[in-house]
Scaffold this motif. Structure first.
Motif, PDB file in Angstrom:
ATOM      1  N   ASP A 159       0.783  -1.235   0.000  1.00  0.00           N
ATOM      2  CA  ASP A 159       0.000   0.000   0.000  1.00  0.00           C
ATOM      3  C   ASP A 159       0.815   1.285   0.000  1.00  0.00           C
ATOM      4  N   ASP A 160       2.152   1.195   0.050  1.00  0.00           N
ATOM      5  CA  ASP A 160       2.941   2.432   0.090  1.00  0.00           C
ATOM      6  C   ASP A 160       4.410   2.080  -0.125  1.00  0.00           C
ATOM      7  N   GLN A 161       5.226   3.107  -0.074  1.00  0.00           N
ATOM      8  CA  GLN A 161       6.673   2.957  -0.176  1.00  0.00           C
ATOM      9  C   GLN A 161       7.206   2.155   1.009  1.00  0.00           C
ATOM     10  N   VAL A 162       8.251   1.372   0.753  1.00  0.00           N
ATOM     11  CA  VAL A 162       8.918   0.596   1.801  1.00  0.00           C
ATOM     12  C   VAL A 162      10.354   1.089   1.927  1.00  0.00           C
ATOM     13  N   ASP A 163      10.714   1.587   3.101  1.00  0.00           N
ATOM     14  CA  ASP A 163      12.098   1.953   3.403  1.00  0.00           C
ATOM     15  C   ASP A 163      12.774   0.900   4.258  1.00  0.00           C
ATOM     16  N   ALA A 164      12.005   0.031   4.892  1.00  0.00           N
ATOM     17  CA  ALA A 164      12.530  -0.974   5.805  1.00  0.00           C
ATOM     18  C   ALA A 164      12.940  -2.233   5.054  1.00  0.00           C
ATOM     19  N   GLN A 165      13.916  -2.945   5.584  1.00  0.00           N
ATOM     20  CA  GLN A 165      14.330  -4.233   5.030  1.00  0.00           C
ATOM     21  C   GLN A 165      13.300  -5.306   5.386  1.00  0.00           C
ATOM     22  N   PRO A 166      12.933  -6.185   4.451  1.00  0.00           N
ATOM     23  CA  PRO A 166      12.072  -7.315   4.803  1.00  0.00           C
ATOM     24  C   PRO A 166      12.756  -8.244   5.810  1.00  0.00           C
ATOM     25  N   LEU A 167      11.949  -8.955   6.581  1.00  0.00           N
ATOM     26  CA  LEU A 167      12.408  -9.979   7.512  1.00  0.00           C
ATOM     27  C   LEU A 167      11.737 -11.295   7.141  1.00  0.00           C
ATOM     28  N   VAL A 168      12.391 -12.410   7.440  1.00  0.00           N
ATOM     29  CA  VAL A 168      11.910 -13.713   6.990  1.00  0.00           C
ATOM     30  C   VAL A 168      11.925 -14.691   8.154  1.00  0.00           C
ATOM     31  N   VAL A 169      10.807 -15.378   8.372  1.00  0.00           N
ATOM     32  CA  VAL A 169      10.746 -16.415   9.400  1.00  0.00           C
ATOM     33  C   VAL A 169      10.034 -17.634   8.823  1.00  0.00           C
ATOM     34  N   SER A 186      10.159  -2.404  -2.381  1.00  0.00           N
ATOM     35  CA  SER A 186      10.424  -1.062  -2.908  1.00  0.00           C
ATOM     36  C   SER A 186       9.146  -0.236  -2.795  1.00  0.00           C
ATOM     37  N   ASN A 187       8.782   0.470  -3.853  1.00  0.00           N
ATOM     38  CA  ASN A 187       7.590   1.306  -3.796  1.00  0.00           C
ATOM     39  C   ASN A 187       6.347   0.492  -4.138  1.00  0.00           C
ATOM     40  N   GLN A 188       5.504   0.258  -3.164  1.00  0.00           N
ATOM     41  CA  GLN A 188       4.219  -0.413  -3.330  1.00  0.00           C
ATOM     42  C   GLN A 188       4.337  -1.838  -3.859  1.00  0.00           C
ATOM     43  N   GLN A 189       5.460  -2.474  -3.613  1.00  0.00           N
ATOM     44  CA  GLN A 189       5.579  -3.859  -4.051  1.00  0.00           C
ATOM     45  C   GLN A 189       6.719  -4.592  -3.354  1.00  0.00           C
ATOM     46  N   LEU A 190       6.523  -5.907  -3.248  1.00  0.00           N
ATOM     47  CA  LEU A 190       7.572  -6.833  -2.841  1.00  0.00           C
ATOM     48  C   LEU A 190       7.807  -7.773  -4.007  1.00  0.00           C
ATOM     49  N   THR A 221       9.387   3.689   9.045  1.00  0.00           N
ATOM     50  CA  THR A 221      10.566   3.942   8.209  1.00  0.00           C
ATOM     51  C   THR A 221      11.684   2.967   8.524  1.00  0.00           C
ATOM     52  N   SER A 222      11.899   2.688   9.789  1.00  0.00           N
ATOM     53  CA  SER A 222      13.022   1.833  10.186  1.00  0.00           C
ATOM     54  C   SER A 222      12.671   0.357  10.028  1.00  0.00           C
ATOM     55  N   THR A 223      13.693  -0.464   9.889  1.00  0.00           N
ATOM     56  CA  THR A 223      13.494  -1.915   9.826  1.00  0.00           C
ATOM     57  C   THR A 223      13.106  -2.445  11.199  1.00  0.00           C
ATOM     58  N   GLY A 281      14.025  11.199  -2.078  1.00  0.00           N
ATOM     59  CA  GLY A 281      14.463  10.393  -0.946  1.00  0.00           C
ATOM     60  C   GLY A 281      15.183   9.148  -1.422  1.00  0.00           C
ATOM     61  N   ASP A 282      16.378   8.916  -0.906  1.00  0.00           N
ATOM     62  CA  ASP A 282      17.201   7.806  -1.379  1.00  0.00           C
ATOM     63  C   ASP A 282      16.530   6.452  -1.166  1.00  0.00           C
ATOM     64  N   ALA A 283      16.697   5.578  -2.143  1.00  0.00           N
ATOM     65  CA  ALA A 283      16.252   4.192  -2.035  1.00  0.00           C
ATOM     66  C   ALA A 283      17.330   3.405  -1.288  1.00  0.00           C
ATOM     67  N   ASN A 284      17.319   3.514   0.034  1.00  0.00           N
ATOM     68  CA  ASN A 284      18.320   2.831   0.866  1.00  0.00           C
ATOM     69  C   ASN A 284      17.868   1.401   1.141  1.00  0.00           C
ATOM     70  N   LEU A 285      17.737   0.618   0.090  1.00  0.00           N
ATOM     71  CA  LEU A 285      17.096  -0.691   0.156  1.00  0.00           C
ATOM     72  C   LEU A 285      18.129  -1.804   0.255  1.00  0.00           C
ATOM     73  N   VAL A 286      17.755  -2.862   0.954  1.00  0.00           N
ATOM     74  CA  VAL A 286      18.657  -3.983   1.199  1.00  0.00           C
ATOM     75  C   VAL A 286      18.028  -5.265   0.659  1.00  0.00           C
ATOM     76  N   PRO A 287      18.686  -5.983  -0.260  1.00  0.00           N
ATOM     77  CA  PRO A 287      18.158  -7.274  -0.695  1.00  0.00           C
ATOM     78  C   PRO A 287      18.340  -8.323   0.398  1.00  0.00           C
ATOM     79  N   VAL A 288      17.348  -9.168   0.568  1.00  0.00           N
ATOM     80  CA  VAL A 288      17.388 -10.204   1.601  1.00  0.00           C
ATOM     81  C   VAL A 288      17.397 -11.566   0.927  1.00  0.00           C
TER      82      VAL A 288
END
Length: 539
Positions: free
Chosen positions: A74-84, A528-532, A146-148, A511-518
Motif C-alpha cells: 500500500d505504500d513505499q517501503v524503506d525498511a528491510q524485509p524480515l523472513v521467518v 520497494s515502492n508499493q511492491q515486494l 521507516t526503520s526496519t 528520498g534515497d532508495a536505501n534498500l537492502v536485498p534479503v
C-alpha cells in the motif's frame, strides 16, 4: 523444553517424514531453513547469510533464476524485509503453518506474506502516517514505519516503530506484535524522553522534529532505536538520540543517550543526528552499542567529544548510561561545515579475528573514506591525525559495509559500496592489520546520492554471491531499481556479473532508495515502492 512436530508428505508415490523442530519451544523452523530477524542479518550487521544451500553462482547466473512473485503493497517501503520460516498464523483466513516474509510500509501497515505463493496472510494498519513532515522531501510523501523492525524469535515477537499523526501532533509508538497474529502483545509505548543539558535545564523529546530512520536493534533483552532529523529543517529543535526499552514490557530505560547536550550556541544549531541511511546500530561481544553520528553546527565548531559528539563512531554501554569510546575524524569541523555526514553510513563490527587485535570495526560516510578501527580502542580524536588502523577511499557513501569469509583462503573480506561500485577488501591481521582491495564490481549505474547496500550469501564459505540494489536514475520518466548478483571468486580484478534484473520502482527521487536485498532459503526478497518482489529458481 524443546519439542518435535511430525508431518507426512507424499512425493512421487513415496511417503516422507518431514520433521519440524521447535527452537527454544518457540519459533517453528523447518529443517535446513534460516530466519532473517534483524537488519543486515545479525547484530554485527555483517549482511552475511552463510546458510544458503540453494543459490549458487552456477544457477543464479543461468536462465533458471528470475522473478517468481510480485506482491502489491500500500505504500513505499524503506525498511528491510524480515523472513521467518514455519510460522503458525493464528488470525485471518490463512491460518496454519507458513514461511513468512514480514514487510512494513510508510502507510503504517505491517504485512505477513507467504514466501512461496505471495499471498498476503495478514496486513494490519497501525494508524494514519504523518504527511510530508516539516516539508522535508528526503522521504516519501507519507512517513509511517521507516526503520526496519526486529524480531525476537524466542518470544515470537516483532517489534516495530510506528509514526502517526495524533490529535496533538506526530507521535512515535513502539509496538510488540505477535508473529502469528500481528496483534499487540502489550500496550504500545508512546515514545518520550528527556535529558539534562549542560546548563542544568531539560531537553524533551519531540516527535515532530525527530526522524526514526536507523533499523531497530534487539540486544541484551532490550530494544534500541536511534533518532535524527527531517532534512535538518529544524536544527534548533532537533538532536540525535539513542533510546532503549526493556523488550518484554516496553518499559523505557531510566537513561538515554542524547548526542548533543549543549545548552546553546550563537546559531542555535544542534543536530548530531543518528540516521546512518537506515543501517542499524551494532553490538560488540560485550553487548555495547555502536553507531555513527551526523553533522552539527555548520557555522562554528561545537565539537568537544563529551557534550557534543558529532561526525563520530560512538560506543555506549548497554544501559545507555556511559559513552565508552569514540572515533572522530580529525576534520570534524570541515565535515560539519559542508554537511558531509560521517553518519550517512553505519558501522560494521567484524566477527572476532585471529591475531593481536581480534576486535575490528569499519565505517564510512559522505566523504568516501572507510576507516578501519580497533573496536577495543576506537581512536578518540586528534586534530593532527586519525588514530585508526588504516583508512581507504571507497567512494562517497550513503551506504553500509558487508562481510564474509572467502573460500579460497579462509580469510575475512569486507565489502564496501560507496559510489556506484562494490569493492571487496581482504583482511590481513598479521604482522599488522590492513585491508587490501582484491576485486570490484562493474558500475551499477543509477542516480540519487552515491552508495548502495549489499548482502552476501554462501553455503558455509562456499559459493559466495554478493547481492546489491541500485538506486533509480535521476532522469527519464521511469524509476526502476535493479537487483545485481556478483561472483567475487571469478573475473579477476572485476567480478563477474551473474544477474541483473528489474526489482521494482522508486518514483520518490527526493528520498534515497536505501534498500537492502534479503537472501534466505533459496529466495531473494526486494521491497520497494508499493511492491515486494520475490526472486528464485524457476520451476
Amino acid at each position: 523444553m524443546s519439542g518435535h512436530r511430525r508431518a507426512y508428505c507424499r512425493i512421487g508415490g513415496w511417503t516422507f517424514l518431514a520433521i519440524l523442530i521447535f527452537i527454544n519451544s518457540t519459533t517453528l523452523l523447518s529443517v535446513g531453513q534460516i530466519a532473517i530477524t534483524t537488519y543486515h542479518y545479525d547484530n554485527n550487521r555483517t549482511g552475511w547469510n552463510q546458510s544458503e544451500t540453494v543459490l549458487t553462482p552456477a544457477n543464479v547466473g543461468s536462465s533458471s533464476f528470475g522473478l517468481l512473485q510480485t506482491v502489491a503493497l500500500d505504500d513505499q517501503v524503506d525498511a528491510q524485509p524480515l523472513v521467518v520460516p514455519g510460522v503458525q498464523i493464528t488470525a485471518g483466513k490463512f491460518q496454519g503453518l507458513h514461511d513468512v516474509v514480514y514487510v512494513a510500509t510508510e502507510n503504517n501497515t505491517v504485512y505477513a506474506i507467504d514466501a512461496h505463493s505471495g499471498a498476503v496472510l495478514l496486513s494490519p494498519n497501525f494508524g494514519t502516517p504523518v504527511s510530508n513532515p516539516l516539508g522535508c522531501n528526503n522521504n516519501g510523501p507519507n512517513v509511517g514505519i521507516t526503520s526496519t523492525p526486529v524480531i525476537d524469535p524466542d518470544s515470537k515477537t516483532l517489534y516495530v516503530m510506528v509514526y502517526t499523526q495524533g490529535s496533538t501532533g506526530p507521535e512515535y509508538r513502539l509496538h510488540a506484535l505477535d508473529l502469528g497474529s500481528l496483534k499487540d502483545k502489550v500496550t504500545p509505548h508512546l515514545v518520550n524522553a528527556s535529558h539534562t543539558l549542560t546548563d542544568g535545564t531539560s531537553f524533551y523529546f519531540n516527535a515532530t522534529y525527530q526522524r526514526q530512520r536507523p533499523a531497530l536493534l534487539f540486544a541484551n533483552g532490550s530494544i534500541y532505536a536511534g533518532f535524527g532529523s527531517f532534512c535538518d529543517l529544524a536544527p534548533n529543535l532537533t538532536r540525535g538520540w539513542l533510546l532503549g526499552w526493556t523488550a518484554a514490557s516496553l518499559a523505557p530505560f531510566p537513561s538515554n543517550e542524547l548526542i548533543n547536550q549543549q545548552a546553546g550556541t550563537p546559531t542555535s544549531f544542534f543536530l548530531s543526528s543518528v540516521w546512518m541511511a537506515g543501517y542499524g546500530p551494532a553490538t560488540d561481544d560485550a553487548g555495547n552499542i555502536l553507531f555513527v553520528t551526523g553533522n552539527s553546527d555548520a557555522f562554528i565548531n561545537t565539537y568537544d567529544g563529551v557534550t557534543n559528539i558529532q561526525e563520530s563512531v560512538v560506543k555506549v554501554s548497554s544501559t545507555l548510561t556511559t559513552v565508552l569510546d569514540l572515533f572522530t575524524p580529525k576534520n570534524v569541523a570541515a565535515l560539519d561545515a559542508v554537511d558531509a555526514d560521517f553518519g550517512s553510513g553505519g558501522v560494521l563490527v567484524l566477527p572476532d579475528q585471529p591475531g593481536s587485535i581480534p576486535h575490528l570495526a569499519v565505517a564510512a560516510g559522505k566523504a568516501g573514506t572507510m576507516f578501519l578501527m580497533n573496536e577495543d580502542k576506537l581512536g578518540g580524536f586528534s586534530t593532527n591525525r586519525n588514530n585508526v588502523l588504516a583508512s581507504y577511499a571507497v567512494g562517497r557513501c550513503w551506504c553500509g559495509q558487508s562481510y564474509f569469509v572467502d573460500p579460497s583462503d579462509g580469510v575475512a573480506r569486507v565489502v564496501s559500496s560507496g559510489g556506484r561500485q562494490a569493492k571487496v577488501w581482504k583482511l590481513q591481521t598479521s604482522p599488522k592489520v590492513t585491508l587490501t582491495q582484491v576485486t570490484q564490481s562493474p558500475l551499477l549505474g543509477g542516480g540519487q546520492d552515491p552508495g548502495f547496500f549489499t548482502t552476501i550469501s554462501s553455503n558455509g564459505t562456499a559459493s559466495p554471491i554478493i547481492w546489491a540494489l541500485s538506486r533509480p536514475p535521476n532522469a527519464g520518466k521511469s524509476s526502476p531499481i535493479y537487483l545485481f548478483a556478483f561472483d567475487p571468486e571469478s573475473g579477476g580484478s572485476t567480478m563477474t556479473q551473474l544477474f541483473k534484473g528489474n526489482a521494482g520502482a522508486w518514483p520518490n527521487r527526493g528520498g534515497d532508495a536505501n534498500l537492502v536485498p534479503v537472501v534466505a532459503n533459496g529466495q531473494v526478497f526486494v521491497a520497494s515502492n508499493q511492491q515486494l518482489q520475490i526472486f528464485g529458481i524457476k520451476k
